[in-house]
Design an enzyme around this catalytic site. Structure first.
Site, PDB file in Angstrom:
ATOM      1  N   ILE A  41      48.086 -15.647  -2.978  1.00 30.35           N
ATOM      2  CA  ILE A  41      49.417 -16.046  -2.431  1.00 30.35           C
ATOM      3  C   ILE A  41      49.670 -17.780  -2.765  1.00 30.35           C
ATOM      4  O   ILE A  41      48.664 -18.226  -2.308  1.00 30.35           O
ATOM      5  CB  ILE A  41      49.321 -15.460  -0.954  1.00 30.35           C
ATOM      6  CG1 ILE A  41      49.378 -14.254  -0.687  1.00 30.35           C
ATOM      7  CG2 ILE A  41      50.822 -16.100  -0.372  1.00 30.35           C
ATOM      8  CD1 ILE A  41      50.346 -13.416  -1.295  1.00 30.35           C
ATOM      9  N   GLU A  42      50.575 -18.032  -3.136  1.00 32.16           N
ATOM     10  CA  GLU A  42      50.863 -19.519  -3.510  1.00 32.16           C
ATOM     11  C   GLU A  42      52.163 -19.642  -2.567  1.00 32.16           C
ATOM     12  O   GLU A  42      53.258 -18.994  -2.561  1.00 32.16           O
ATOM     13  CB  GLU A  42      51.230 -19.676  -4.931  1.00 32.16           C
ATOM     14  CG  GLU A  42      51.663 -21.111  -5.147  1.00 32.16           C
ATOM     15  CD  GLU A  42      51.984 -21.306  -6.652  1.00 32.16           C
ATOM     16  OE1 GLU A  42      52.607 -22.130  -7.042  1.00 32.16           O
ATOM     17  OE2 GLU A  42      51.945 -20.364  -7.343  1.00 32.16           O
TER      18      GLU A  42
END
Length: 133
Positions: free
Chosen positions: A120-121
């Site tokens: 996840i960014e």
């Protein structure tokens, strides 16, 4: 035919309840229950439908596996503030803040993993307007 925008995507997860808890607490998404016992997460104008591994809805991806996604979310607070929030939930940050290239220009990002190991960014556009390069 030309694609205009992404309406929704599907994540295959080990546990829908654990996934919902994480995304609601950490990223402020909302749970939506819909037709035939299905569950989704909503944010902005987007939706993530959830399939539990072994009980996927048809049709589904040929190799639907938990932990195989890499997602970037533009967030409404500075990345530095998001890092403090992640720390408060004992979420290990893998990298960041670092500069990357987003769909509409340069972004500042931090990376971590969800309960299934998906990358996840979370990001902010460096140019607040997010103009296309």
């Amino acid at each position: 035919m030309r694609a205009q925008r992404l309406d929704h995507l599907v994540l295959t997860v080990a546990s829908i309840e654990r996934t919902v808890d994480f995304y609601v607490r950490v990223l402020g998404m909302e749970r939506v229950d819909f037709g035939e016992g299905r569950v989704a997460l909503t944010f902005g104008e987007q939706k993530i439908n959830l399939h539990e591994v072994g009980s996927e809805f048809k049709p589904n991806a040929r190799r639907a596996l938990p932990g195989s996604a890499d997602l970037c979310f533009v967030i409404d607070v500075p990345v530095a503030r998001a890092l403090a929030r992640l720390e408060s939930f004992d979420v290990d940050v893998i990298e960041g803040p670092v500069r990357r290239s987003g769909a509409r220009g340069e972004i500042l990002s931090a990376y971590f993993r969800d309960p299934d190991g998906n990358l996840i960014e979370v990001s902010n556009y460096v140019d607040a307007g997010g103009s296309r390069p």
